[in-house]
Scaffold this active site. Structure first.
Site: not given
Lengths: 443, 179, 309
Positions: C86, C58-59, C136, C108
């Site tokens: 990597k 959703r975010t 958040h 995020r």
């Protein structure tokens, strides 16, 4: 070539001799020759003007990471000892958590050899306590002591009780301290910062001060049981101090050190001005103002025997990452005096006591003839200006480790000159080793 | 700074009555007209025009509110302009949308308003009613209904005050203050 | 309008006026989303990268949709399938995105503080889409926006946040935002997931382990997701949590009638919230999703809509 050097007109502060007053001091052939007033017994070849400055024994650092062998990107013998003498330290104890760790006599020899060729100050090797620092098997303590190790430590790793008891039995026999990084891993649970209100707000896992206290209590008990000498690295909490105090009262051979950062900084810096500044990440972590005050008080009283820097240089790669992945430690040989002087300037500590904790305090723990300017002793001298202001510029530090949280800070107190064995290892540009008038006339 | 009043309450009344007549005439009775006032002062003007038409013809012309904040091209340095609610009554497809604003100057606001309207549907026509046209167009925009033509120079500013917003009706000109 | 941010890292440095500016702008943006063609070209030419080191539906979709509605160029990067595998460091990745012309980077990351590191070394605007357990901010803003739309002024409103507060970035950011608007925040949950020190860490916040008591007269409730993977050592069993802390109709009846229920999603139906409540008339869970796009549009507009040299 060891000149006959006269340091004249400075305030000589040597708590190891109970001296505090204006004196001249003459050094030559690497030793202290004379302290007094008026004309010296021999004519000096060079003179250092000490007026307005403090002259004290060179500082002794019990806890310093020089990173050689194996981690030269963070620091080398040369860069680390240059940083040391700029910070006024004439003797440093090199911690063994190198690659490979210094856990055998040949490696002790290696370190001594490197230090004699590239070191600018006295470097005393501290041996690892266990093979590979794995915590399972004790090193050959006696052989390493003969090779030159002055103490033993698995710094960075906590030490188990069985090993600690064995080591302290040997310590009693050898007369050398066992140094411990006190952390109970099951309480610490890999915390990144101090457990408390700040860790809660930051959303970081914290480790409580009790992780240190539990290990300190164990060390004091086992030292008492065995009669050995345990030295507690970087004490950071009131609870630990209480255990140490009780141990000392009962006659247990326990000593301890505190770092400049634990004495002057708190966890609040993690919130502002630079949230999550990895330069503030250190183990044990910075704690509350209440704990800091208790440490300063204990330093004043002498419950904390010595200041030790725990100089831990890191490269950018280790620090310019997410907080929980950053390597812990600060580069602080060069800022130690300046930052500790803040305690003196605001009245939390008097200057003579600070000098004692940097000189005779650590020297006694090592049992060496250092940390005082007795006649005949090595001419390790530091000259500093307790009031000179300077701004910390990480790029200008001699250490390869630029990881200091004090970047841009103005400090009040600066080392002006450092002599190691009578030779000027560091001279601030404003001080000059001058040829005395009398000699000039003869030339 | 000295202000020179060039329109007063009476002038307003006459101009808005005339414009209302013109809108009705041009749009064959006004059944398909929608007024859309540009925030801020275009809105009360649009409401007055709708009221005039109600009195004249007895029909309700819907009035919408348009914020052009998301469509402007003349954004000053610093934080972006505040965006406020746009409310468009019903579907504008096939209607004659009359944009209403207080002052027509460079034409950029109207260009932005037209872009905004296009996002709501496909009007049959878009017309423009302004109280004051001060000249100095920078885009090819022309008004269909004008209260008064007021030639100005670039170092002057035109100040419109409305009873609904400022307590009285008047239009004044003054020299711009030196920065 | 008050707006002084170049980054959106957390709500602890947002004044009340700034939060109001976001809410007002979000309201206007919500209207854009109701149009037949929900698109405006306001951020045309701007580049927004979403850089997600943690999974998200959703975010991430919400941010990307928000940017696209404003006509920005959007590129999404999922760390697990990028050069991060990597060994590329966070800062290296950020610098690469900057070289690609990023105007904003939505980040995020599982480590608390990661967006602060990025913000120190990056000229683009960093928008924190969640950093570990720390913050958040966009979730909190959309929660507050949803409450504001339903209830109006939040001054003095008793808002209960229930669940695993200890590990919750949603709870922490909501605490800052709600307090700034004058709401009364009460935290509830099991003691191992809600240490009393929260009351010391945040001025004026209350801790009440008894959920029924906490819900007395509550004006709104935010239920948090139980993250079983993280909490296994800290709560005896799922059944016990459900028995004492599930938000169900019977407990909800102690709150004010009509008190809205929020949840950041995804919802563990039958765990932290009873399915009937989750789908009931008081639930704002679906609206939160729409509001999330509007709030994120508002933030992107406020960050990027002004002119820059």
């Amino acid at each position: 070539m060891s000149d006959l050097i006269l340091i004249s007109g400075g305030r000589l502060m040597d708590p190891g001799q109970g001296l505090d007053g204006v004196r001249d001091i003459l050094v030559g052939k690497g030793r202290v020759l004379w302290i007094g007033h008026g004309p010296p017994p021999q004519e000096p070849e060079k003179v250092l003007q000490g007026r307005g400055l403090v002259v004290s024994p060179g500082f002794v650092d019990l806890h310093c990471h020089l990173r050689e062998p194996g981690q030269e990107e963070k620091e080398t013998m040369a860069s680390g000892t240059l940083a040391a003498c700029r910070g006024g330290f004439t003797t440093v104890c090199a911690m063994p958590n190198t690659r490979p760790p210094v856990d055998s006599p040949p490696l002790v020899e290696f370190l001594k050899d490197k230090a004699s060729r590239e070191g600018l100050v006295r470097v005393l090797p501290v041996g690892a306590l266990t093979r590979g620092r794995a915590g399972k098997e004790l090193v050959e303590m006696e052989a390493m002591a003969r090779a030159g190790a002055v103490a033993f430590s698995d710094d960075g790793h906590p030490t188990g009780s069985r090993i600690m008891r064995q080591a302290l039995e040997f310590s009693r026999y050898l007369g050398l301290p066992v140094m411990d990084h006190c952390e109970d891993p099951e309480i610490a649970q890999e915390g990144q910062v101090n457990e408390g209100v700040v860790s809660l707000r930051l959303g970081l896992r914290g480790m409580p001060s009790q992780a240190e206290e539990a290990a300190v209590a164990r060390d004091v008990a086992v030292a008492g049981l065995t009669g050995g000498h345990v030295h507690i690295h970087h004490v950071s909490s009131q609870g630990s101090l209480e255990h140490i105090r009780r141990g000392k009262e009962k006659g247990v051979k326990v000593t301890c050190e505190a770092t400049p950062h634990h004495l002057t900084l708190t966890e609040d810096s993690l919130l502002a001005p630079i949230p999550y500044d990895t330069n503030l990440k250190v183990n044990p972590p910075l704690r509350s103002e209440q704990e800091r005050k208790a440490l300063a008080q204990a330093l004043r009283e002498g419950l904390i025997d010595a200041v030790a820097t725990d100089h831990a240089p890191h490269s950018l790669v280790d620090k310019l990452v997410e907080f929980s992945r950053a390597g812990p430690g600060m580069s602080n040989l060069e800022t130690a005096l300046g930052s500790l002087m803040a305690l003196v300037h605001r009245g939390e500590l008097d200057l003579l006591t600070l000098v004692a904790r940097l000189t005779v305090g650590p020297a006694r723990i090592l049992g060496k003839e250092l940390g005082s300017l007795k006649v005949g002793w090595p001419a390790d001298v530091v000259i500093f200006d307790p009031d000179r202001e300077w701004t910390v510029d990480p790029q200008a530090l001699a250490s390869r480790g630029k990881n200091t949280p004090l970047a841009g800070e103005k400090l009040k107190g600066k080392v002006m000159a450092t002599l190691v064995g009578g030779k000027a290892a560091y001279l601030d540009p404003s001080l000059k080793l001058e040829v005395p008038e009398s000699r000039k006339a003869k030339i | 700074m000295q202000e020179k009043v060039i329109l007063n309450g009476e002038d307003f009344r006459r101009a808005l009555t005339r414009i209302a007549h013109e809108v009705v005439e041009r749009n064959k009775g006004g059944q398909e007209v929608v007024f859309v006032g540009l925030l801020t002062r275009g809105v009360p003007l649009a409401q007055r025009l709708a009221r005039n038409i109600r009195e004249l013809e007895g029909i309700e012309v819907p009035v919408g509110v348009l914020d052009i904040g998301l469509y402007r091209d003349d954004i000053p340095l610093g934080p972006p302009p505040q965006v406020r609610h746009t409310y468009i009554p019903g579907d504008i497809t096939g209607k004659a949308v009359v944009l209403v604003d207080d002052v027509l100057y460079t034409g950029r606001s109207i260009r932005a308003a037209m872009d905004a309207l296009m996002d709501y549907g496909r009007p049959r026509s878009i017309q423009l009613a302004v109280l004051v046209d001060r000249g100095h167009r920078e885009l090819p925009v022309r008004p269909d209904y004008v209260g008064k033509n007021v030639p100005t120079s670039r170092d002057e500013e035109v100040i419109v005050r409305l009873t609904e917003v400022d307590g009285r009706d008047e239009v004044a000109i003054r020299k711009k203050e030196a920065p | 309008m008050t707006w002084h941010h170049h980054h959106v890292l957390d709500l602890d440095d947002f004044s009340r006026e700034e939060i109001e500016a976001v809410l007002e702008t979000a309201s206007a943006m919500k209207e854009v989303l109701t149009r037949p063609v929900p698109k405006v070209h306001t951020l045309r030419g701007k580049r927004v990268f979403s850089l997600f080191y943690e999974p998200s539906t959703r975010t991430r979709a919400s941010f990307e949709l928000a940017a696209k509605t404003l006509s920005a160029e959007v590129v999404g990067i999922t760390a697990q399938v990028s050069s991060v595998v990597k060994g590329e460091s966070l800062l290296d990745t950020i610098k690469t995105l900057e070289a690609l012309g990023a105007d904003a980077i939505v980040l995020r990351h599982p480590e608390a503080g990661a967006p602060y590191l990025a913000a120190r070394y990056c000229r683009a605007s960093i928008v924190n889409a969640g950093d570990g357990a720390h913050a958040h901010p966009t979730q909190a803003l959309l929660d507050i926006f949803s409450l504001r739309q339903r209830l109006g002024d939040l001054e003095g409103l008793k808002v209960v946040i229930v669940g695993d507060i200890l590990h919750s970035r949603v709870a922490r950011s909501n605490i800052w935002g709600l307090k700034a608007l004058g709401a009364r925040v009460v935290l509830s949950g099991p003691p191992t997931l809600l240490p009393m020190s929260f009351a010391d860490a945040y001025a004026g916040v209350e801790v009440e382990w008894d959920l029924e008591r906490a819900l007395e007269g509550a004006g709104a409730v935010i239920a948090l997701r139980l993250q079983w993977e993280r909490q296994q050592d800290l709560i005896p069993s799922l059944e016990e949590y459900v028995a004492f802390y599930q938000l169900n109709a019977q407990r909800l009846s102690r709150a004010r009638p009509g008190a809205p229920i929020l949840h950041p999603g995804p919802v563990n139906e039958g765990v932290e919230i009873d399915p009937e409540v989750a789908r009931g008339p008081q639930s704002l869970i679906d609206e939160q999703v729409t509001n999330g796009v509007a709030v994120r549009m508002a933030l992107l507009y406020l960050l990027l809509g002004g002119a820059h040299e």
